[in-house]
Design a protein around this motif. Structure first.
Motif, PDB file in Angstrom:
ATOM      1  N   LEU A 145       0.823  -1.202   0.000  1.00 31.11           N
ATOM      2  CA  LEU A 145       0.000   0.000   0.000  1.00 31.11           C
ATOM      3  C   LEU A 145       0.859   1.255   0.000  1.00 31.11           C
ATOM      4  O   LEU A 145       0.584   2.229  -0.704  1.00 31.11           O
ATOM      5  CB  LEU A 145      -0.920   0.008   1.227  1.00 31.11           C
ATOM      6  N   VAL A 146       1.911   1.256   0.822  1.00 35.02           N
ATOM      7  CA  VAL A 146       2.802   2.410   0.906  1.00 35.02           C
ATOM      8  C   VAL A 146       3.477   2.662  -0.439  1.00 35.02           C
ATOM      9  O   VAL A 146       3.553   3.795  -0.924  1.00 35.02           O
ATOM     10  CB  VAL A 146       3.851   2.208   2.020  1.00 35.02           C
TER      11      VAL A 146
ATOM     12  N   PRO B 133      18.021  14.411   0.417  1.00 38.46           N
ATOM     13  CA  PRO B 133      18.361  13.088   0.984  1.00 38.46           C
ATOM     14  C   PRO B 133      18.466  13.167   2.499  1.00 38.46           C
ATOM     15  O   PRO B 133      18.940  14.166   3.047  1.00 38.46           O
ATOM     16  CB  PRO B 133      19.720  12.769   0.342  1.00 38.46           C
ATOM     17  N   GLN B 134      18.040  12.109   3.148  1.00 36.66           N
ATOM     18  CA  GLN B 134      18.105  12.053   4.603  1.00 36.66           C
ATOM     19  C   GLN B 134      19.502  11.658   5.057  1.00 36.66           C
ATOM     20  O   GLN B 134      20.032  10.631   4.636  1.00 36.66           O
ATOM     21  CB  GLN B 134      17.074  11.048   5.140  1.00 36.66           C
ATOM     22  N   GLN B 135      20.113  12.493   5.893  1.00 38.39           N
ATOM     23  CA  GLN B 135      21.432  12.206   6.428  1.00 38.39           C
ATOM     24  C   GLN B 135      21.314  11.367   7.702  1.00 38.39           C
ATOM     25  O   GLN B 135      20.411  11.569   8.510  1.00 38.39           O
ATOM     26  CB  GLN B 135      22.184  13.508   6.736  1.00 38.39           C
ATOM     27  N   ALA B 136      22.221  10.416   7.874  1.00 38.58           N
ATOM     28  CA  ALA B 136      22.196   9.541   9.039  1.00 38.58           C
ATOM     29  C   ALA B 136      22.299  10.347  10.329  1.00 38.58           C
ATOM     30  O   ALA B 136      23.117  11.267  10.434  1.00 38.58           O
ATOM     31  CB  ALA B 136      23.344   8.534   8.960  1.00 38.58           C
ATOM     32  N   GLN B 137      21.456  10.021  11.285  1.00 42.65           N
ATOM     33  CA  GLN B 137      21.423  10.638  12.616  1.00 42.65           C
ATOM     34  C   GLN B 137      21.003  12.107  12.590  1.00 42.65           C
ATOM     35  O   GLN B 137      20.994  12.762  13.647  1.00 42.65           O
ATOM     36  CB  GLN B 137      22.779  10.512  13.325  1.00 42.65           C
TER      37      GLN B 137
ATOM     38  N   ASN C 254      12.965  16.691   3.685  1.00 39.56           N
ATOM     39  CA  ASN C 254      13.342  15.324   3.316  1.00 39.56           C
ATOM     40  C   ASN C 254      12.192  14.523   2.736  1.00 39.56           C
ATOM     41  O   ASN C 254      12.395  13.680   1.862  1.00 39.56           O
ATOM     42  CB  ASN C 254      13.903  14.587   4.531  1.00 39.56           C
ATOM     43  N   HIS C 255      10.993  14.782   3.225  1.00 32.04           N
ATOM     44  CA  HIS C 255       9.827  14.020   2.771  1.00 32.04           C
ATOM     45  C   HIS C 255       8.601  14.908   2.772  1.00 32.04           C
ATOM     46  O   HIS C 255       8.603  16.000   3.354  1.00 32.04           O
ATOM     47  CB  HIS C 255       9.576  12.810   3.676  1.00 32.04           C
TER      48      HIS C 255
ATOM     49  N   GLY D 180      10.416   8.098  -1.101  1.00 33.42           N
ATOM     50  CA  GLY D 180      11.496   7.899  -0.130  1.00 33.42           C
ATOM     51  C   GLY D 180      11.009   7.607   1.271  1.00 33.42           C
ATOM     52  O   GLY D 180      11.760   7.087   2.106  1.00 33.42           O
ATOM     53  N   LEU D 181       9.759   7.928   1.548  1.00 31.09           N
ATOM     54  CA  LEU D 181       9.216   7.690   2.881  1.00 31.09           C
ATOM     55  C   LEU D 181       8.591   6.299   2.900  1.00 31.09           C
ATOM     56  O   LEU D 181       7.381   6.118   2.859  1.00 31.09           O
ATOM     57  CB  LEU D 181       8.157   8.752   3.227  1.00 31.09           C
TER      58      LEU D 181
END
Length: 477
Positions: A61-62, A74-78, A175-176, A282-283
């Motif tokens: 579904l997502v 882009p999502q950066q780590a932490q 990011n999203h 991306g989410l």
């Protein structure tokens, strides 16, 4: 014949697993125990299979509702995550019956879409904290080709245009994004069984369809949608406050034991949420699951609601207070403690409970009487008017008596960037909650006065420059 009782030979010692081991007898108790353990194992297997099936079903579904978002960073780590949550006013999702209700003149059916609500959700996974920053839909922002436009208009150019507009204005990476439309809002609200909202008076608004008696009322479906969308009763700031309250009430219901411990409700919410809410590709489900684990002890009280410090203008635009907005955005970007800008929400103070004295601290005659008339019209009680001890006050000050700081702060929102201070010993006050001394910054002809000079050189002036709902007519039950 001997009369002695024969002696039975002793049994050889039997060691577990060793030679001479006897086969244990199967008792009734042992059989029952094995059956129970077998049943538990079967139940565990069913739960695991159901969980895996739900995971893949939800992921499908997502994935199906995901939309590409080239402008999303882009999502950066932490690093903190910024999610742009948009409430779409598109009529394209409505059926003929809904169209006759929400668009009776057919004027909006082919007008594309705009963002009814714009919220930048700032999520810090390491600290398990979140800030919901609302951007007024009429916020004035520059256009790429020069000039200005309302920020909600960018949504009609696509998701990336809207994401870029929010990034350019706040300086924060987006990011999203998540989109909620008329149908998805009603569907999810109904799945939760609605939420209870208290109305201080009967409310009827033909434009939105909101029709509620005074008292604590359960809002579902169209009435819930009307409550978060109505604008003509107060203002767009009032609508933001109502949306914040509704989000808080829905969070409380989702996180309640009655929902989380009901498997059928959880499955329904997962299906409805994943299938009806739009988002970027991306989410994904893994990101959502990771956040859910980190925020498993999160409550609505841990969500900090803010509004971009701003003021409405006569031309229909909303203009941000640049200094206060920059301070707020910088704190979000750097992870520092947020300054007290942009706090709004629903105040527990009602204007009718605030009694004040109004004094003229300027050389302009009649200012106190004008301010008194304006405040009385908004429901405040003015005990008396008069002149202050001097006529050279540069800034308006609201002095509060013992225990009445919150009332004074609420009153100060009607006077622009008025300073709020305790009553000094030199000012004799016999009764009332506050004393307002009007300074040169007070302009009776303006909707709100200009901000006074900052008391703290490290931060912009005074309280948050946000116009509240004129008089709170709603609250939690």
């Amino acid at each position: 014949m001997s009369s002695e009782t024969p002696v039975r030979p002793a049994r050889p010692e039997v060691r577990p697993g060793g030679p001479g081991r006897r086969r244990l007898r199967t008792t009734r108790r042992g059989r029952i125990l094995r059956r129970v353990l077998g049943s538990l194992a079967l139940i565990a297997l069913v739960v695991v299979i159901a969980g895996v099936a739900l995971f893949f079903h939800t992921r499908a579904l997502v994935d199906r509702t995901g939309v590409a978002c080239p402008a999303c960073a882009p999502q950066q780590a932490q690093a903190p995550m910024n999610v742009l949550v948009l409430g779409s006013d598109s009529r394209a999702v409505l059926d003929p019956q809904d169209l006759s209700h929400y668009d009776p003149t057919a004027g909006d059916r082919n007008s594309g879409q705009r963002a009814d609500s714009i919220v930048l959700l700032h999520i810090d996974p390491t600290a398990a904290k979140a800030v919901a920053l609302a951007l007024p839909r009429d916020l004035r922002v520059p256009t790429p080709g020069g000039g200005f436009q309302k920020i909600n208009g960018f949504y009609n150019q696509g998701v990336s245009a809207m994401v870029k507009a929010v990034h350019d204005f706040t300086g924060l990476p987006v990011n999203h994004y998540v989109e909620v439309n008329f149908n998805s809002f009603r569907t999810i609200t109904n799945a939760l069984g609605g939420v209870n909202v208290r109305f201080t008076r009967k409310v009827v608004d033909p434009d939105s369809g909101l029709n509620q008696p005074a008292g604590c009322n359960l809002l579902t479906g169209d009435q819930a949608l009307a409550f978060v969308r109505v604008r003509h009763i107060d203002s767009d700031y009032g609508r933001i406050a109502r949306q914040q309250l509704f989000i808080k009430l829905m969070m409380d219901k989702v996180l309640s034991a009655g929902t989380l411990l009901n498997p059928q409700k959880v499955v329904n919410l997962v299906n409805l949420g994943a299938g009806n809410v739009g988002h970027d590709t991306g989410l994904g489900l893994s990101t959502m699951s990771s956040l859910a684990l980190r925020f498993r002890h999160f409550s609505s009280n841990d969500l900090d609601f803010r509004v971009v410090p701003s003021l409405p203008q006569p031309d229909g635009y909303v203009v941000a207070n640049t200094a206060q907005s920059t301070a707020l955005f910088t704190a979000l970007r750097t992870g520092r403690q947020l300054p007290d800008y942009g706090k709004q929400g629903v105040s527990a103070v009602d204007a009718s409970t605030v009694a004040a004295t109004i004094l003229n601290g300027t050389k302009l005659a009649g200012v106190a009487a004008q301010a008194s008339a304006a405040l009385t019209a908004k429901g405040y009680t003015v005990l008396r008017t008069g002149n202050a001890d001097r006529s050279d006050y540069a800034a308006t000050v609201v002095y509060y008596t013992s225990g009445n700081q919150e009332k004074a702060q609420f009153l100060a929102t009607q006077l622009g960037a008025a300073q709020v201070q305790p009553v000094p010993a030199t000012l004799k006050v016999s009764n009332g909650d506050a004393v307002v001394v009007l300074g040169m910054d007070y302009s009776p002809n303006a909707k709100l006065p200009k901000a006074s000079a900052p008391a703290n050189p490290l931060l912009p002036a005074g309280p948050p420059v946000v116009e509240p709902a004129a008089q709170p007519w709603f609250s939690a039950c």
